[in-house]
Design a protein around this motif. Structure first.
Motif, PDB file in Angstrom:
ATOM      1  N   THR A  34       0.841  -1.203   0.000  1.00 36.73           N
ATOM      2  CA  THR A  34       0.000   0.000   0.000  1.00 36.73           C
ATOM      3  C   THR A  34       0.872   1.247   0.000  1.00 36.73           C
ATOM      4  OG1 THR A  34      -1.692  -1.189   1.243  1.00 36.73           O
ATOM      5  CG2 THR A  34      -1.854   1.214   1.186  1.00 36.73           C
ATOM      6  N   HIS A 257      -5.891  -3.638   3.892  1.00 38.72           N
ATOM      7  CA  HIS A 257      -5.372  -2.466   4.598  1.00 38.72           C
ATOM      8  C   HIS A 257      -6.328  -1.281   4.415  1.00 38.72           C
ATOM      9  CE1 HIS A 257      -1.566  -4.407   5.551  1.00 38.72           C
ATOM     10  NE2 HIS A 257      -1.533  -4.847   4.309  1.00 38.72           N
ATOM     11  N   ASP A 258      -7.338  -1.465   3.582  1.00 36.88           N
ATOM     12  CA  ASP A 258      -8.360  -0.450   3.340  1.00 36.88           C
ATOM     13  C   ASP A 258      -9.653  -1.191   3.042  1.00 36.88           C
ATOM     14  OD1 ASP A 258      -9.041   2.451   2.842  1.00 36.88           O
ATOM     15  OD2 ASP A 258      -9.578   1.643   0.882  1.00 36.88           O
ATOM     16  N   ASN A 261      -9.555  -3.194  -2.102  1.00 38.00           N
ATOM     17  CA  ASN A 261      -8.370  -4.000  -2.361  1.00 38.00           C
ATOM     18  C   ASN A 261      -8.005  -3.955  -3.840  1.00 38.00           C
ATOM     19  OD1 ASN A 261      -7.335  -5.370   0.071  1.00 38.00           O
ATOM     20  ND2 ASN A 261      -9.412  -6.205   0.214  1.00 38.00           N
ATOM     21  N   ASP A 326     -14.117  -3.285  -3.670  1.00 35.27           N
ATOM     22  CA  ASP A 326     -14.425  -3.149  -2.255  1.00 35.27           C
ATOM     23  C   ASP A 326     -14.634  -4.522  -1.623  1.00 35.27           C
ATOM     24  OD1 ASP A 326     -14.421  -0.357  -2.430  1.00 35.27           O
ATOM     25  OD2 ASP A 326     -16.535  -0.307  -3.008  1.00 35.27           O
ATOM     26  N   LYS A 387      -4.533   4.257  -3.679  1.00 37.95           N
ATOM     27  CA  LYS A 387      -5.931   4.667  -3.822  1.00 37.95           C
ATOM     28  C   LYS A 387      -6.060   6.071  -3.268  1.00 37.95           C
ATOM     29  CE  LYS A 387     -10.581   3.689  -2.087  1.00 37.95           C
ATOM     30  NZ  LYS A 387     -11.299   3.051  -0.966  1.00 37.95           N
ATOM     31  N   PRO A 390      -8.737   6.739   0.613  1.00 41.27           N
ATOM     32  CA  PRO A 390      -8.877   5.593   1.520  1.00 41.27           C
ATOM     33  C   PRO A 390     -10.155   5.702   2.349  1.00 41.27           C
ATOM     34  CG  PRO A 390      -6.654   6.504   1.620  1.00 41.27           C
ATOM     35  CD  PRO A 390      -7.469   7.469   0.834  1.00 41.27           C
ATOM     36  N   GLY A 391     -10.751   4.545   2.603  1.00 40.73           N
ATOM     37  CA  GLY A 391     -11.923   4.510   3.470  1.00 40.73           C
ATOM     38  C   GLY A 391     -13.251   4.706   2.771  1.00 40.73           C
TER      39      GLY A 391
END
Length: 423
Positions: A34, A257-258, A261, A326, A387, A390-391
């Motif tokens: 990442t 990690h988020d 992916n 996602d 990305k 994030p989130g």
């Protein structure tokens, strides 16, 4: 209105340089696989038009399959480094920005490639190694990073405002939210010009036009092609080995990690002109459908994909597939199997070792365990993945757009309550 573009740069890696290259790429990360948006080599966060991007070493674990079930194919292929990015605007604009912002870092990365040798014109070298993907997909065509960021900020601000007035009626809350929104001016969404609308119509008509022009050849040949397809389906070998625990741990270490992916996979096409040209035709149709039928949030019944692409390599002997989705890998696979298994078969059944299909669209991915093992057999680690937001999921993007649209409507009753509930 330029919409989105993709760039795919691929170059062969010098013999013996892959390990040093992987170590260098690792320095770009904040977590395994990442990217750190502010990394020293290519600070992705300083390029506001990029949605997602990745560096991936195209180390094909399925190449030995050729010796086992397709010896007519070359036993080896060049080991390549690929840089892939989806962005707003044109690919040329992004390439120029990359060179202006990160020439030293890009030179350091691509110096591991066999034909790099510090060219005086880095931009020309990147253009020379660009591959145009056979098919691309964007979750919502034209939704820019500016729009995504502004609508996310708007949602946060309106949510805080709503929570600060728990006793307000829906009508009172509507007026409060509208007043709050006026303090946060949004960048107007671009409106396509007449020439762009005309070009879109012309592009849409390409599929029926080609079908009409080719029908005098295809209709007489169709019975033969169908029989050939069925014969191939019943004779092509399936190769779905049991997953390696060690490699599964490696792939898992760079995932989750988020909320979103990355997925990278590579493999060989089944040998012969029939499979090659069937793949070319299928991906052309997928590319067309992504522009005209699945351009507003869904690929079939699947709404979790941000961007995806299919790219030919090595004179169409191999295909690379990359996506940004996602949720977990397992949920991603199950989503496709349960909702659009026929689409998986159409897209990937020309791959060497794919689970046996029936009339191109049946079975195949429905053989769940074989299909998942086949996918795992072809998945490769993505060394660096970025990305921009994030989130946030595709659901968040769609909800935030609906909230923005509600600001311009005279909502009452149940429609007003539904709009407030989304905030």
């Amino acid at each position: 209105m330029a919409g989105q573009s993709q760039i795919f740069i691929a170059a062969p890696i010098r013999i013996g340089a892959a390990e040093a290259l992987a170590a260098l790429l690792e320095t770009m990360n904040a977590a395994p696989g990442t990217a750190d948006p502010a990394n020293a080599l290519l600070p992705f966060g300083r390029i506001p038009t990029i949605h997602v991007a990745r560096f991936v070493i195209l180390d094909d674990p399925s190449l030995p399959d050729r010796q086992q079930i397709a010896p007519q194919l070359p036993a080896t292929e060049p080991l390549r480094l690929a840089f892939i990015a989806d962005c707003d605007g044109t690919a040329d604009d992004l390439l120029r920005t990359l060179v202006q912002l990160a020439t030293p870092g890009l030179q350091q990365i691509f110096s591991h490639c066999s034909d790099f040798n510090a060219p005086a014109d880095l931009l020309a070298w990147l253009h020379a190694h660009r591959i145009v993907s056979a098919a691309t997909y964007a979750n919502w065509r034209g939704r820019s990073m500016t729009q995504v960021r502004e609508e996310a900020t708007l949602h946060t601000m309106l949510r805080q405002t709503r929570l600060a007035h728990p006793e307000a009626s829906p009508e009172q809350l509507r007026d409060i939210l509208l007043t709050a929104a006026r303090s946060f001016p949004l960048t107007p969404l671009p409106v396509p010009a007449f020439a762009e609308k005309l070009a879109e119509i012309r592009d849409f008509l390409l599929l029926p036009l080609y079908a009409l022009l080719l029908s005098p050849l295809l209709i007489p040949a169709l019975p033969f092609l169908i029989l050939l397809l069925r014969w191939r389906e019943t004779h092509d070998p399936v190769l779905a080995p049991v997953p390696s625990i060690a490699r599964n741990k490696l792939l898992s270490s760079i995932e989750d990690h988020d909320v979103t992916n990355q997925y990278s996979a590579i493999g060989s096409l089944k040998p012969g002109l029939f499979r090659r040209w069937l793949t070319v035709a299928v991906l052309w149709i997928i590319n067309w459908a992504g522009r005209h039928l699945y351009s507003t949030g869904r690929l079939g019944r699947v709404n979790t994909i941000h961007f995806a692409s299919w790219t030919f390599l090595d004179d169409k002997r191999r295909l690379f597939f990359g996506s940004n989705y996602d949720g977990s890998r397992e949920a991603y696979n199950d989503d496709f199997i349960n909702k659009v298994a026929f689409g998986l078969n159409v897209s990937f059944s020309n791959g060497l070792g794919y689970p046996q299909t029936n009339w191109l669209i049946l079975d195949g991915a429905r053989h769940e365990q074989d299909f998942k093992r086949y996918l795992f057999h072809h998945q490769i680690p993505t060394q660096v993945w970025y990305k921009a937001v994030p989130g946030l999921t595709t659901y968040d993007f769609a909800r935030n757009t609906r909230i923005r649209q509600g600001l311009t409507k005279n909502l009452t009753g149940s429609a007003l309550k539904a709009w407030i509930a989304e905030i």
